[in-house]
Scaffold this motif. Structure first.
Motif, PDB file in Angstrom:
ATOM      1  N   PHE A  29       0.832  -1.205   0.000  1.00  0.00           N
ATOM      2  CA  PHE A  29       0.000   0.000   0.000  1.00  0.00           C
ATOM      3  C   PHE A  29       0.863   1.249   0.000  1.00  0.00           C
ATOM      4  O   PHE A  29       0.560   2.240  -0.689  1.00  0.00           O
ATOM      5  CB  PHE A  29      -0.921  -0.005   1.232  1.00  0.00           C
ATOM      6  N   ASP A  67       0.725   4.911  -1.687  1.00  0.00           N
ATOM      7  CA  ASP A  67       0.504   6.039  -0.791  1.00  0.00           C
ATOM      8  C   ASP A  67       1.626   7.070  -0.878  1.00  0.00           C
ATOM      9  O   ASP A  67       1.386   8.282  -0.836  1.00  0.00           O
ATOM     10  CB  ASP A  67       0.382   5.512   0.644  1.00  0.00           C
ATOM     11  N   ARG A 116      -3.139   5.393   7.690  1.00  0.00           N
ATOM     12  CA  ARG A 116      -3.660   5.595   6.333  1.00  0.00           C
ATOM     13  C   ARG A 116      -4.007   4.262   5.675  1.00  0.00           C
ATOM     14  O   ARG A 116      -4.969   4.166   4.907  1.00  0.00           O
ATOM     15  CB  ARG A 116      -2.647   6.376   5.479  1.00  0.00           C
ATOM     16  N   TYR A 117      -3.227   3.234   5.981  1.00  0.00           N
ATOM     17  CA  TYR A 117      -3.507   1.902   5.437  1.00  0.00           C
ATOM     18  C   TYR A 117      -4.845   1.383   5.954  1.00  0.00           C
ATOM     19  O   TYR A 117      -5.696   0.923   5.172  1.00  0.00           O
ATOM     20  CB  TYR A 117      -2.367   0.951   5.819  1.00  0.00           C
ATOM     21  N   ALA A 124      -7.314   3.125   7.241  1.00  0.00           N
ATOM     22  CA  ALA A 124      -8.384   3.993   6.734  1.00  0.00           C
ATOM     23  C   ALA A 124      -8.723   3.649   5.291  1.00  0.00           C
ATOM     24  O   ALA A 124      -9.903   3.662   4.890  1.00  0.00           O
ATOM     25  CB  ALA A 124      -7.968   5.462   6.853  1.00  0.00           C
ATOM     26  N   ASP A 125      -7.709   3.321   4.504  1.00  0.00           N
ATOM     27  CA  ASP A 125      -7.937   2.956   3.102  1.00  0.00           C
ATOM     28  C   ASP A 125      -8.707   1.645   3.001  1.00  0.00           C
ATOM     29  O   ASP A 125      -9.560   1.480   2.126  1.00  0.00           O
ATOM     30  CB  ASP A 125      -6.592   2.846   2.389  1.00  0.00           C
ATOM     31  N   LEU A 126      -8.412   0.692   3.890  1.00  0.00           N
ATOM     32  CA  LEU A 126      -9.103  -0.595   3.877  1.00  0.00           C
ATOM     33  C   LEU A 126     -10.607  -0.440   4.091  1.00  0.00           C
ATOM     34  O   LEU A 126     -11.412  -1.111   3.451  1.00  0.00           O
ATOM     35  CB  LEU A 126      -8.547  -1.509   4.974  1.00  0.00           C
ATOM     36  N   LYS A 164     -12.551   2.426   3.995  1.00  0.00           N
ATOM     37  CA  LYS A 164     -13.285   3.527   3.389  1.00  0.00           C
ATOM     38  C   LYS A 164     -14.432   2.998   2.526  1.00  0.00           C
ATOM     39  O   LYS A 164     -14.296   2.027   1.790  1.00  0.00           O
ATOM     40  CB  LYS A 164     -12.355   4.430   2.563  1.00  0.00           C
ATOM     41  N   ASP A 165     -15.569   3.637   2.664  1.00  0.00           N
ATOM     42  CA  ASP A 165     -16.759   3.298   1.867  1.00  0.00           C
ATOM     43  C   ASP A 165     -17.274   1.883   2.131  1.00  0.00           C
ATOM     44  O   ASP A 165     -18.046   1.348   1.326  1.00  0.00           O
ATOM     45  CB  ASP A 165     -16.482   3.456   0.361  1.00  0.00           C
ATOM     46  N   GLU A 178      -9.103  -3.673  -9.097  1.00  0.00           N
ATOM     47  CA  GLU A 178     -10.140  -2.640  -9.045  1.00  0.00           C
ATOM     48  C   GLU A 178     -11.490  -3.210  -9.482  1.00  0.00           C
ATOM     49  O   GLU A 178     -11.553  -4.007 -10.414  1.00  0.00           O
ATOM     50  CB  GLU A 178      -9.749  -1.461  -9.957  1.00  0.00           C
ATOM     51  N   ARG A 229      -6.009  -3.321  -5.199  1.00  0.00           N
ATOM     52  CA  ARG A 229      -5.009  -2.808  -6.136  1.00  0.00           C
ATOM     53  C   ARG A 229      -4.218  -3.915  -6.824  1.00  0.00           C
ATOM     54  O   ARG A 229      -3.249  -3.633  -7.525  1.00  0.00           O
ATOM     55  CB  ARG A 229      -4.053  -1.864  -5.408  1.00  0.00           C
TER      56      ARG A 229
END
Length: 499
Positions: free
Chosen positions: A110, A114, A179-180, A182-184, A186-187, A357, A361
């Motif tokens: 990641f 990032d 950040r890792y 949070a990225d996992l 998100k949404d 995607e 990734r």
């Protein structure tokens, strides 16, 4: 004029000697097909690790890549010192190091995105037992090295071709873990109430998995999440029956909906359902492929040769127009083939899952896989995980079984076993219908029963897997025939586990 950085490594240096502290020690067999792994001190010393870093830096320049690299390390007692030695070699070879500290492997992958850094070197022995160390490397995210890059790296290091360069540097990067995670998440919000065991085996994932899963809105019961590099209960390996049995017991005790187990560097995920039944990762892959292909037309998947035959035989996947390609076992192989074929996802029986995607990734991440499984349950609120498992056609599988075979002998032995099975017209009283030699040999008979023998890419072992869509008896017959062939080779030792 560029100077050589270190003396040419030697393979055999005795510990506690002057030579051991002044010369690099590197055993050639540590350069595997797609990463590097050694028994620390017995097969490589810190100067050998420094040579590895210098060799990797030399290769980065040789390949014309921007000399910036993400470096992280797993939670073992010696991993930080391994990483520091690696960094010294990288910097000496003119590479700028971006140190993300303690990490799971997918956090390092990641970080390439990032931080916009092209290269990665993750210090980890993955699921190997304590005493092992290693490095997972890549120069083109999300891919990691395959045999060509590893072969050239081996040549550079062992022949002493490492070169000193100007321009190396170091910085410690803070905040990547947050950040890792949070990225996992998100949404992603799981609406269905779920109770989840997060089994970490006291490995690095304990610092990541319970928090990430909790942020999804599910109830998380952490299991062995305290970091302890002695691994006091069992090795963090979701293919290991001891870990799986502990997960089963936790599910039944807490009446959980499932258990998710993570390996030592967090790039693999194992699953136990609400009834305490292990679901091998390849069958989880079939379930996920069903879920994904129901919402995406003409979905393409890649799986390794250890995986169940259901990927091509399952009537639901056939009806939904899904296509599956069998390929070589190994995270780098499946990752690259998934990317090359523009596939939606790749699956390995060992628990590596590769989502592209819009779900990921392209690199293997145990937590991305865990989230995909929870989303699958959220998409099927009327069914438990056990019921989704029961919806699959029945097959009778073995666990992954691994007899010892020395690294310098295993490939030659497998070549002979491949030749043997290529010449077989009949097995277990049936005609042979297919012989796949893309990675070892996978031989299939008329009723769909198959057996696989291949060389392990990361340990001094062979790998044996068998499956029958018909009966346990036919599965066991296939294993018995394979075991009888293997008994003819004294170089093959005892199995770690059997049927």
């Amino acid at each position: 004029m560029q100077d050589l950085m270190l003396p040419k490594p030697l393979a055999d240096l005795a510990p506690n000697t002057f030579e051991y502290e002044t010369l690099p020690k590197v055993k050639a067999t540590g350069f595997r097909e797609y990463d590097a792994r050694w028994l620390f001190e017995k097969e490589i010393n810190l100067l050998g690790i420094q040579s590895l870093g210098a060799g990797l830096g030399t290769l980065i320049h040789e390949l014309g890549k921007r000399p910036d690299i993400v470096v992280g390390h797993d939670f073992r007692s010696y991993s930080a010192s391994i990483k520091q030695a690696l960094i010294v070699g990288l910097m000496g070879a003119g590479v700028r190091v971006h140190d993300i500290g303690l990490a799971v492997s997918p956090m390092a992958y990641f970080a390439q995105f990032d931080l916009d850094v092209p290269c990665v070197a993750m210090v980890t022995a993955s699921h190997n037992e304590n005493g092992w160390t290693g490095v997972k490397m890549g120069v083109d995210a999300p891919l990691t090295f395959g045999p060509d890059e590893m072969g050239r790296l081996k040549e550079i290091v062992l022949s002493g071709q490492t070169k000193a360069r100007e321009g190396g540097g170091y910085r410690y990067v803070e905040g990547v873990r947050e950040r890792y995670i949070a990225d996992l998440v998100k949404d992603v919000k799981i609406a269905r109430p779920l109770k989840v065991i997060a089994a970490c085996g006291n490995g690095t994932a304990g610092a990541f998995a319970p928090e990430a899963l909790s942020r999804l809105g599910v109830e998380v019961i952490p299991m062995d999440d305290e970091l302890d590099h002695t691994f006091p209960k069992y090795n963090p390996n979701p293919e290991d029956m001891k870990m799986l049995h502990a997960m089963r017991d936790a599910v039944l005790t807490h009446k959980a909906d499932l258990a998710l187990g993570f390996d030592g560097d967090g790039d693999r995920c194992g699953v136990v359902d609400n009834r305490g039944e292990e679901i091998f990762a390849d069958k989880i892959g079939v379930m996920l492929a069903r879920d994904l292909s129901s919402r995406h037309d003409n979905a393409v998947f890649v799986v390794d040769v250890k995986s169940t035959g259901l990927f091509t035989a399952d009537p639901v996947l056939q009806k939904q127009g899904a296509t599956t390609h069998y390929w070589k076992t190994g995270h780098s192989y499946i990752k690259r083939h998934t990317t090359d074929l523009n596939a939606m996802a790749g699956f390995e029986k060992s628990g590596h899952f590769f989502f592209r995607e819009p779900y990921g990734r392209g690199y293997d991440d145990g937590l991305v896989a865990a989230i995909a499984i929870l989303k699958m349950l959220d998409n099927n609120p009327e069914k438990s995980l056990a019921e989704l498992r029961e919806d699959l056609p029945t097959t009778y599988q073995s666990p992954t079984m691994s007899p010892h075979c020395d690294d310098d002998k295993k490939y030659g032995i497998v070549e002979k076993i491949v030749t043997h099975f290529e010449g077989q017209k009949e097995l277990i009283g049936q005609k042979v219908s297919d012989v796949n030699t893309v990675n070892g040999v996978r031989v299939t008979v008329e009723d769909g029963t198959w057996g696989l023998v291949r060389a392990s890419s990361n340990k001094p072992e062979l790998v044996v897997v068998v499956e029958s869509p018909v009966s346990e008896e036919n599965r066991n017959k296939m294993f018995a025939e394979i075991e009888q062939v293997m008994a003819g080779y004294p170089e093959i030792g005892a199995f770690n586990q059997k049927l």
